[in-house]
Design a protein around this motif. Structure first.
Motif, PDB file in Angstrom:
ATOM      1  N   LYS A 104       0.821  -1.222   0.000  1.00  0.00           N
ATOM      2  CA  LYS A 104       0.000   0.000   0.000  1.00  0.00           C
ATOM      3  C   LYS A 104       0.855   1.272   0.000  1.00  0.00           C
ATOM      4  O   LYS A 104       0.603   2.204  -0.755  1.00  0.00           O
ATOM      5  CB  LYS A 104      -0.934  -0.015   1.213  1.00  0.00           C
ATOM      6  CG  LYS A 104      -1.692   1.266   1.451  1.00  0.00           C
ATOM      7  CD  LYS A 104      -2.755   1.492   0.428  1.00  0.00           C
ATOM      8  CE  LYS A 104      -3.546   2.747   0.795  1.00  0.00           C
ATOM      9  NZ  LYS A 104      -4.176   3.330  -0.352  1.00  0.00           N
ATOM     10  N   ASP A 106      -1.908  -0.228 -15.492  1.00  0.00           N
ATOM     11  CA  ASP A 106      -3.209   0.244 -15.041  1.00  0.00           C
ATOM     12  C   ASP A 106      -4.177  -0.877 -14.699  1.00  0.00           C
ATOM     13  O   ASP A 106      -5.189  -0.656 -14.045  1.00  0.00           O
ATOM     14  CB  ASP A 106      -3.846   1.134 -16.119  1.00  0.00           C
ATOM     15  CG  ASP A 106      -3.079   2.432 -16.294  1.00  0.00           C
ATOM     16  OD1 ASP A 106      -2.446   2.866 -15.308  1.00  0.00           O
ATOM     17  OD2 ASP A 106      -3.121   3.007 -17.395  1.00  0.00           O
ATOM     18  N   HIS A 135      -4.066  -2.980  -9.462  1.00  0.00           N
ATOM     19  CA  HIS A 135      -3.956  -1.929  -8.456  1.00  0.00           C
ATOM     20  C   HIS A 135      -3.289  -2.505  -7.215  1.00  0.00           C
ATOM     21  O   HIS A 135      -3.926  -3.147  -6.377  1.00  0.00           O
ATOM     22  CB  HIS A 135      -5.334  -1.371  -8.108  1.00  0.00           C
ATOM     23  CG  HIS A 135      -5.999  -0.711  -9.263  1.00  0.00           C
ATOM     24  ND1 HIS A 135      -5.662   0.542  -9.693  1.00  0.00           N
ATOM     25  CD2 HIS A 135      -6.977  -1.142 -10.100  1.00  0.00           C
ATOM     26  CE1 HIS A 135      -6.396   0.873 -10.732  1.00  0.00           C
ATOM     27  NE2 HIS A 135      -7.205  -0.147 -11.006  1.00  0.00           N
ATOM     28  N   ASP A 152      -2.079  -0.999  -4.635  1.00  0.00           N
ATOM     29  CA  ASP A 152      -2.516  -0.408  -3.372  1.00  0.00           C
ATOM     30  C   ASP A 152      -3.799  -1.052  -2.857  1.00  0.00           C
ATOM     31  O   ASP A 152      -3.969  -1.239  -1.653  1.00  0.00           O
ATOM     32  CB  ASP A 152      -2.673   1.101  -3.501  1.00  0.00           C
ATOM     33  CG  ASP A 152      -3.582   1.510  -4.647  1.00  0.00           C
ATOM     34  OD1 ASP A 152      -3.820   0.688  -5.536  1.00  0.00           O
ATOM     35  OD2 ASP A 152      -4.048   2.671  -4.633  1.00  0.00           O
ATOM     36  N   VAL A 153      -4.690  -1.450  -3.742  1.00  0.00           N
ATOM     37  CA  VAL A 153      -5.924  -2.131  -3.322  1.00  0.00           C
ATOM     38  C   VAL A 153      -5.601  -3.532  -2.805  1.00  0.00           C
ATOM     39  O   VAL A 153      -6.161  -3.975  -1.791  1.00  0.00           O
ATOM     40  CB  VAL A 153      -6.932  -2.198  -4.489  1.00  0.00           C
ATOM     41  CG1 VAL A 153      -8.156  -3.003  -4.103  1.00  0.00           C
ATOM     42  CG2 VAL A 153      -7.330  -0.804  -4.934  1.00  0.00           C
ATOM     43  N   PRO A 176       1.825   2.780  -7.168  1.00  0.00           N
ATOM     44  CA  PRO A 176       0.620   2.073  -7.625  1.00  0.00           C
ATOM     45  C   PRO A 176       0.647   1.644  -9.091  1.00  0.00           C
ATOM     46  O   PRO A 176      -0.025   0.700  -9.462  1.00  0.00           O
ATOM     47  CB  PRO A 176      -0.497   3.080  -7.403  1.00  0.00           C
ATOM     48  CG  PRO A 176       0.041   4.106  -6.492  1.00  0.00           C
ATOM     49  CD  PRO A 176       1.525   4.090  -6.644  1.00  0.00           C
ATOM     50  N   ASP A 177       1.435   2.293  -9.920  1.00  0.00           N
ATOM     51  CA  ASP A 177       1.416   1.981 -11.348  1.00  0.00           C
ATOM     52  C   ASP A 177       2.595   1.113 -11.792  1.00  0.00           C
ATOM     53  O   ASP A 177       2.956   1.105 -12.962  1.00  0.00           O
ATOM     54  CB  ASP A 177       1.369   3.266 -12.165  1.00  0.00           C
ATOM     55  CG  ASP A 177       2.542   4.179 -11.878  1.00  0.00           C
ATOM     56  OD1 ASP A 177       3.294   3.891 -10.930  1.00  0.00           O
ATOM     57  OD2 ASP A 177       2.705   5.164 -12.601  1.00  0.00           O
TER      58      ASP A 177
END
Length: 73
Positions: A17, A27, A30, A32-33, A22-23
């Protein structure tokens, strides 16, 4: 899931996280999710380990007391 595994999932989720961009994988994924999901799974596992671990200790203590109070069995 034990306490150690739960702490591992919380740590891994926090790394995904907060420490990784995040990238990194594009795309479509994810990171972070996924990190938040790992932290939630780790927290739930930690909570269940603590609650069920305390119950397990009470049961064995009661059985030991019952055996001491009934020496004829």
């Amino acid at each position: 899931m034990g306490i150690g595994v739960s702490i591992f999932f919380i740590t891994l989720g926090a790394i995904l996280k907060f420490a990784i961009e995040p990238d990194v994988l594009g795309d479509s994924v994810h990171i972070d999710v996924i990190g938040v999901i790992f932290m939630c799974v780790g927290a739930a596992g930690l909570l269940l380990s603590i609650v069920l671990g305390s119950r397990r200790g009470e049961t064995s203590d009661r059985q030991l007391l019952d055996q001491e109070n009934r020496p004829d069995v």
